[in-house]
Motif scaffolding. Structure first.
Motif, short mmCIF file in Angstrom:
data_model
loop_
_atom_site.label_atom_id
_atom_site.label_comp_id
_atom_site.label_asym_id
_atom_site.label_seq_id
_atom_site.Cartn_x
_atom_site.Cartn_y
_atom_site.Cartn_z
N VAL A 49 1.06 -4.83 -10.63
CA VAL A 49 -0.16 -4.70 -10.41
C VAL A 49 -0.68 -5.63 -9.15
O VAL A 49 -1.19 -5.47 -8.19
CB VAL A 49 -1.51 -4.72 -11.62
N VAL A 50 0.03 -7.10 -9.54
CA VAL A 50 -0.23 -8.08 -8.60
C VAL A 50 0.42 -7.84 -7.26
O VAL A 50 -0.24 -7.85 -6.13
CB VAL A 50 -0.06 -9.32 -9.24
N ALA A 51 1.66 -7.15 -7.29
CA ALA A 51 2.30 -6.85 -6.12
C ALA A 51 1.80 -5.92 -5.09
O ALA A 51 1.33 -6.18 -4.08
CB ALA A 51 3.80 -6.50 -6.57
N PHE A 53 -1.37 -4.99 -5.31
CA PHE A 53 -2.90 -5.68 -4.66
C PHE A 53 -2.48 -6.64 -3.44
O PHE A 53 -3.26 -6.60 -2.52
CB PHE A 53 -3.52 -6.42 -5.79
N ALA A 54 -1.45 -7.50 -3.69
CA ALA A 54 -1.19 -8.48 -2.53
C ALA A 54 -0.61 -7.46 -1.32
O ALA A 54 -0.86 -7.78 -0.17
CB ALA A 54 0.02 -9.58 -2.83
N TYR A 55 0.09 -6.59 -1.56
CA TYR A 55 0.79 -5.64 -0.57
C TYR A 55 -0.40 -5.09 0.17
O TYR A 55 -0.60 -5.04 1.66
CB TYR A 55 1.74 -4.75 -1.12
N LEU A 56 -1.35 -4.18 -0.51
CA LEU A 56 -2.30 -3.66 0.40
C LEU A 56 -3.25 -4.40 0.86
O LEU A 56 -3.70 -4.10 1.91
CB LEU A 56 -3.14 -2.65 -0.92
N LEU A 57 -3.44 -5.74 0.52
CA LEU A 57 -4.57 -6.57 1.23
C LEU A 57 -3.96 -7.11 2.37
O LEU A 57 -4.44 -7.15 3.47
CB LEU A 57 -4.75 -7.87 0.33
N ASP A 58 -2.64 -7.11 2.46
CA ASP A 58 -1.72 -7.62 3.40
C ASP A 58 -1.71 -6.51 4.74
O ASP A 58 -2.04 -6.46 5.90
CB ASP A 58 -0.51 -8.06 3.11
N LEU A 59 -1.67 -5.28 4.11
CA LEU A 59 -1.35 -4.40 5.05
C LEU A 59 -2.66 -3.88 5.62
O LEU A 59 -2.53 -3.65 7.01
CB LEU A 59 -0.85 -2.98 4.06
N ILE A 60 -3.67 -3.74 4.88
CA ILE A 60 -5.24 -3.39 5.43
C ILE A 60 -5.44 -4.53 6.21
O ILE A 60 -6.17 -4.24 7.66
CB ILE A 60 -6.08 -3.14 4.46
N SER A 61 -5.35 -5.86 6.14
CA SER A 61 -5.80 -6.73 7.17
C SER A 61 -5.04 -6.78 8.22
O SER A 61 -5.59 -6.97 9.37
CB SER A 61 -5.30 -8.37 6.37
N LYS A 62 -3.55 -6.44 8.34
CA LYS A 62 -3.09 -6.28 9.49
C LYS A 62 -3.32 -4.99 10.49
O LYS A 62 -3.47 -5.40 11.54
CB LYS A 62 -1.43 -6.10 9.02
N MET A 63 -3.67 -4.12 9.63
CA MET A 63 -4.21 -2.67 10.52
C MET A 63 -5.49 -3.00 10.95
O MET A 63 -5.60 -2.72 12.35
CB MET A 63 -4.58 -1.76 9.42
N ILE A 64 -6.21 -3.98 10.37
CA ILE A 64 -7.70 -4.31 11.35
C ILE A 64 -7.30 -5.21 12.18
O ILE A 64 -8.13 -5.23 13.38
CB ILE A 64 -8.61 -5.04 10.13
N VAL A 65 -6.76 -6.02 12.02
CA VAL A 65 -5.96 -7.27 12.99
C VAL A 65 -5.70 -6.57 14.38
O VAL A 65 -5.98 -6.92 15.74
CB VAL A 65 -5.10 -8.29 12.69
N VAL A 66 -4.70 -5.44 14.12
CA VAL A 66 -4.01 -4.77 15.24
C VAL A 66 -5.17 -4.06 16.12
O VAL A 66 -5.16 -3.75 17.35
CB VAL A 66 -3.09 -3.68 14.81
N ALA A 67 -5.99 -3.38 15.36
CA ALA A 67 -7.06 -2.50 15.91
C ALA A 67 -8.08 -3.28 16.48
O ALA A 67 -8.52 -2.90 17.61
CB ALA A 67 -7.59 -1.43 14.77
N LYS A 68 -8.58 -4.53 15.95
CA LYS A 68 -9.72 -4.93 16.44
C LYS A 68 -9.66 -6.23 17.15
O LYS A 68 -10.27 -6.64 17.98
CB LYS A 68 -10.67 -5.20 15.26
N LEU A 135 6.52 -10.72 -4.52
CA LEU A 135 7.18 -9.33 -4.47
C LEU A 135 6.10 -8.65 -3.37
O LEU A 135 6.54 -7.98 -2.40
CB LEU A 135 7.39 -8.49 -5.54
N GLY A 136 4.87 -8.79 -3.52
CA GLY A 136 3.75 -8.15 -2.63
C GLY A 136 3.87 -8.70 -1.32
O GLY A 136 3.98 -8.09 -0.29
N GLY A 137 4.03 -10.04 -0.92
CA GLY A 137 4.34 -10.64 0.06
C GLY A 137 5.59 -10.27 0.91
O GLY A 137 5.24 -10.09 1.97
N ALA A 138 6.65 -10.31 0.20
CA ALA A 138 7.96 -9.75 0.72
C ALA A 138 7.82 -8.33 1.22
O ALA A 138 8.39 -7.91 2.19
CB ALA A 138 9.03 -10.06 -0.02
N LEU A 139 7.27 -7.59 0.26
CA LEU A 139 6.95 -6.05 0.92
C LEU A 139 6.26 -6.02 1.92
O LEU A 139 6.30 -5.29 2.85
CB LEU A 139 6.30 -5.29 -0.29
#
Length: 200
Positions: A49-51, A53-68, A135-139
């Motif tokens: 669950v922690v992994a 959460f960390a993975y999705l938070l990282d993924l979404i933040s990067k998508m926003i950064v690349v787009a905006k 694990l979430g960060g590595a992914l």
């Protein structure tokens, strides 16, 4: 007759009690094993669950950064002390070793495998949180390595958190570092992933 029955039947009573006692002990052992198994499964669930959460938070933040934010001026959060500035990093965390992208990709994949295997013996909640962050960060960074330009397993990681006088990093890097620090603290305290405490 009654006396004979009493004498003949007497030896059977302790055996019966012994059998019941053994059965009760077996049931207690089974309950103990079930409790330990359930406890272990819960800790593994926390890890994933922690992994996630960390993975999705990282993924979404990067998508926003690349787009905006990419190809735009940095955004100042705290003056010059903390900015959001999108860059592509082909190296490891904090821009180290840009010539060894494939090696860092293999290392990230190996870390994921090791953590997943370690999860089978996990009975400690703090360790579950620490390993989940790592694990979430590595992914998160491995996803960039695989799917982003310039190519598969050579992709550049999206970094955007830019403190003054420090390297630019992302939320995956933060999760890995926080998880690593927690692992060091737990190790110093003598707490093992299986929940046991040892003293050197």
């Amino acid at each position: 007759m009654a006396e004979a029955e009493r004498i003949i039947g007497t030896p059977d009573i302790p055996d019966a009690e012994g059998t019941e006692g053994d059965e009760a002990a077996d049931r207690a052992d089974d309950r103990g094993e079930e409790t330990a198994s359930t406890r272990g499964k819960r800790k593994v669930a926390v890890l994933f669950v922690v992994a996630v959460f960390a993975y999705l938070l990282d993924l979404i933040s990067k998508m926003i950064v690349v787009a905006k934010l990419e190809h735009h001026e940095p955004i100042e959060l705290i003056g010059d002390w903390l900015q959001l500035s999108a860059i592509r990093n082909a190296g490891a965390a904090f821009g180290i070793g840009e010539a060894f992208t494939i090696i860092f990709t293999c290392i990230a994949a190996s870390v994921i495998v090791v953590i997943t295997r370690l999860a089978r013996k996990l009975y400690s909640l703090p360790w579950a949180i620490a390993l989940g962050l790592m694990l979430g960060g590595a992914l998160g960074n491995l996803t960039d390595r695989i799917f982003r330009a310039p190519g598969t397993f050579q992709g550049a990681v999206v970094d955007f958190i830019a403190p003054a006088h420090f390297a630019v990093f992302n939320l995956a890097d933060s999760a890995i570092v926080c998880g690593g620090i927690l692992v060091v603290i737990l190790s110093f305290k003598g707490l093992d992933p299986d929940g046991t405490v040892h003293k050197d």
